[in-house]
Design a protein around this motif. Sequence first.
Motif, mmCIF file in Angstrom:
data_model
loop_
_atom_site.group_PDB
_atom_site.id
_atom_site.type_symbol
_atom_site.label_atom_id
_atom_site.label_comp_id
_atom_site.label_asym_id
_atom_site.label_seq_id
_atom_site.Cartn_x
_atom_site.Cartn_y
_atom_site.Cartn_z
ATOM 1 N N LEU A 36 0.818 -1.311 -0.156
ATOM 2 C CA LEU A 36 0.051 0.058 -0.046
ATOM 3 C C LEU A 36 0.791 1.223 -0.069
ATOM 4 N N ILE A 37 0.384 2.275 -0.899
ATOM 5 C CA ILE A 37 1.195 3.451 -0.723
ATOM 6 C C ILE A 37 0.488 4.616 -0.270
ATOM 7 N N GLY A 38 0.844 5.248 0.865
ATOM 8 C CA GLY A 38 0.297 6.336 1.389
ATOM 9 C C GLY A 38 0.260 7.620 0.715
ATOM 10 N N HIS A 39 -0.537 8.698 1.312
ATOM 11 C CA HIS A 39 -0.266 9.986 0.697
ATOM 12 C C HIS A 39 0.778 10.539 1.464
ATOM 13 N N GLY A 40 1.701 11.412 0.742
ATOM 14 C CA GLY A 40 2.958 12.172 1.399
ATOM 15 C C GLY A 40 2.341 13.004 2.448
ATOM 16 N N ILE A 41 1.403 13.277 2.699
ATOM 17 C CA ILE A 41 1.053 14.217 3.741
ATOM 18 C C ILE A 41 0.277 13.527 4.766
ATOM 19 N N SER A 42 0.377 12.131 4.925
ATOM 20 C CA SER A 42 -0.582 11.480 5.780
ATOM 21 C C SER A 42 -0.301 11.692 6.966
ATOM 22 N N THR A 43 -1.652 11.836 7.850
ATOM 23 C CA THR A 43 -1.559 12.219 9.290
ATOM 24 C C THR A 43 -1.668 10.871 9.949
ATOM 25 N N PRO A 44 -1.610 10.974 11.312
ATOM 26 C CA PRO A 44 -1.836 9.685 12.238
ATOM 27 C C PRO A 44 -3.163 8.942 11.868
ATOM 28 N N GLU A 45 -4.196 9.670 11.393
ATOM 29 C CA GLU A 45 -5.189 8.927 11.137
ATOM 30 C C GLU A 45 -5.218 8.270 9.742
ATOM 31 N N ALA A 46 -4.723 8.727 9.060
ATOM 32 C CA ALA A 46 -4.575 8.193 7.493
ATOM 33 C C ALA A 46 -3.462 6.905 7.742
ATOM 34 N N ILE A 47 -2.473 6.980 8.609
ATOM 35 C CA ILE A 47 -1.450 5.794 8.646
ATOM 36 C C ILE A 47 -2.214 4.703 9.492
ATOM 37 N N LYS A 48 -3.218 4.863 10.428
ATOM 38 C CA LYS A 48 -3.760 4.120 11.047
ATOM 39 C C LYS A 48 -4.785 3.263 10.113
ATOM 40 N N ASN A 49 -5.545 3.929 9.347
ATOM 41 C CA ASN A 49 -6.402 3.292 8.265
ATOM 42 C C ASN A 49 -5.533 2.694 7.382
ATOM 43 N N MET A 50 -4.416 3.053 6.845
ATOM 44 C CA MET A 50 -3.479 2.230 5.893
ATOM 45 C C MET A 50 -3.240 0.791 6.617
ATOM 46 N N VAL A 51 -2.656 1.000 8.094
ATOM 47 C CA VAL A 51 -2.311 -0.337 8.766
ATOM 48 C C VAL A 51 -3.582 -1.351 8.639
ATOM 49 N N LEU A 52 -4.858 -0.636 9.104
ATOM 50 C CA LEU A 52 -5.735 -1.622 9.079
ATOM 51 C C LEU A 52 -6.379 -1.987 7.747
ATOM 52 N N PHE A 53 -6.160 -1.264 6.689
ATOM 53 C CA PHE A 53 -6.316 -1.871 5.250
ATOM 54 C C PHE A 53 -5.326 -2.717 4.961
ATOM 55 N N SER A 54 -4.252 -2.832 5.315
ATOM 56 C CA SER A 54 -3.089 -3.802 4.806
ATOM 57 C C SER A 54 -3.745 -5.018 5.557
ATOM 58 N N ARG A 55 -4.015 -5.117 7.066
ATOM 59 C CA ARG A 55 -4.766 -6.214 7.393
ATOM 60 C C ARG A 55 -6.163 -6.787 6.719
ATOM 61 N N ASP A 56 -6.886 -5.983 6.239
ATOM 62 C CA ASP A 56 -8.065 -6.478 5.364
ATOM 63 C C ASP A 56 -7.515 -6.940 3.968
ATOM 64 N N MET A 57 -6.546 -6.445 3.566
ATOM 65 C CA MET A 57 -5.848 -7.066 2.054
ATOM 66 C C MET A 57 -5.422 -8.588 2.530
ATOM 67 N N ILE A 58 -4.724 -8.485 3.635
ATOM 68 C CA ILE A 58 -4.285 -10.008 4.044
ATOM 69 C C ILE A 58 -5.252 -10.944 3.920
ATOM 70 N N GLN A 59 -6.146 -10.574 4.921
ATOM 71 C CA GLN A 59 -7.325 -11.511 5.172
ATOM 72 C C GLN A 59 -8.241 -11.856 4.015
ATOM 73 N N SER A 60 -8.260 -10.854 3.094
ATOM 74 C CA SER A 60 -9.220 -11.254 1.930
ATOM 75 C C SER A 60 -8.351 -12.382 1.177
ATOM 76 N N LYS A 61 -7.082 -12.663 1.132
ATOM 77 C CA LYS A 61 -6.508 -13.298 0.284
ATOM 78 C C LYS A 61 -6.695 -13.045 -1.233
ATOM 79 N N PHE A 62 -6.687 -11.809 -1.422
ATOM 80 C CA PHE A 62 -6.782 -11.103 -2.522
ATOM 81 C C PHE A 62 -5.815 -11.638 -3.688
ATOM 82 N N ILE A 63 -4.399 -11.690 -3.147
ATOM 83 C CA ILE A 63 -3.444 -11.960 -3.882
ATOM 84 C C ILE A 63 -3.415 -13.434 -4.691
ATOM 85 N N ASP A 64 -3.990 -14.257 -3.833
ATOM 86 C CA ASP A 64 -4.152 -15.706 -4.422
ATOM 87 C C ASP A 64 -5.475 -15.602 -5.396
ATOM 88 N N ARG A 65 -6.351 -14.853 -5.217
ATOM 89 C CA ARG A 65 -7.571 -14.507 -6.365
ATOM 90 C C ARG A 65 -6.754 -14.110 -7.368
#
Length: 312
Positions: free
Chosen positions: A277-306
């Motif tokens: 995942l690529i975050g915005h250059g001006i990412s705030t703590p809120e954006a970083i938090k959501n990027m980490v949580l979205f990383s979790r969701d991407m892993i759990q979805s097994k999207f890469i296997d799809r």
Amino acid sequence: MKIGLDTLGGDFAPNSTILGAIEAQKMLAEDHRIVLIGDEADAKKRIQEAGIDPALFDYVHAPENIGMHEHPTKAITQKPNSSIAKGFDLLKDGHLDSFASAGNTGAMLVGSMFSVKTVPGVLRPAIATNVPKLKSGFGILLDVGANADCKPEMLNQFALLGSLYSQYVYGVENPKVGLLNIGEEEEKGNILTIATYPLLKANTKINFIGNAEGRDLFTDHADVYVCDGYTGNVVLKLAESFYVVTKKKGFEDDFFGRFDYERYGGSPILGINAPVLIGHGISTPEAIKNMVLFSRDMIQSKFIDRIKSAFN
């Protein structure tokens, strides 16, 4: 689960990345660990100062940072101890399940291409972003910057990548795919879109609905909008400006609020062998938090296997 986070990437790093990681950690399961990649001593100090136990995180010391204006390929090769280079080494070797950074976008693309590499059969990876729909929810737009110049075969693959992403990460059943164009008629467009249309029409793996105009982008016309990275990046930056203008004008509205990049955290690189995942250059703590949580969701979805299954 090991979620890698570059603590040195972004205009407000490492403060924003550390604070964002702290907030994300509170929302993760016990067996989900955030791996902080950057200056280890500094990260632990900042976490302690925030009143949090540093033992809640894992660390990889990578003292060098790739600046926003450095040449991506040179920086990756000449700075092996940089947070981005280290992150991709760990991801390639299976020590991470995902990697996210708000740092140099070019370096993230280079790292993806030459480290974890593209899924066999994928010509070029694409960056996807969310575009809010007027009624509710949002659609997917890709590519938004990885490939300024594209061939018709690439757009055809982007359509499949976006469709799989919409279906398996966001749960959209049989997502509608539109080709971003200057008219709805099949013969409209430039050389690229005219040549792409019949490929999409013949693609049995997607639900192609035809051309989509710019005015359709924020409607229910389609769930996935496909274009070259040059066009997509222009559209993305224009869309981001909507939110900025409404905030400056003091205008509060749910639709325009959904343009806020902080809600989504980061944009995935689709078509590679691991979640990145690529975050915005001006990412705030809120954006970083959501990027980490979205990383979790991407892993759990097994999207890469799809993706691997679809392109096998």
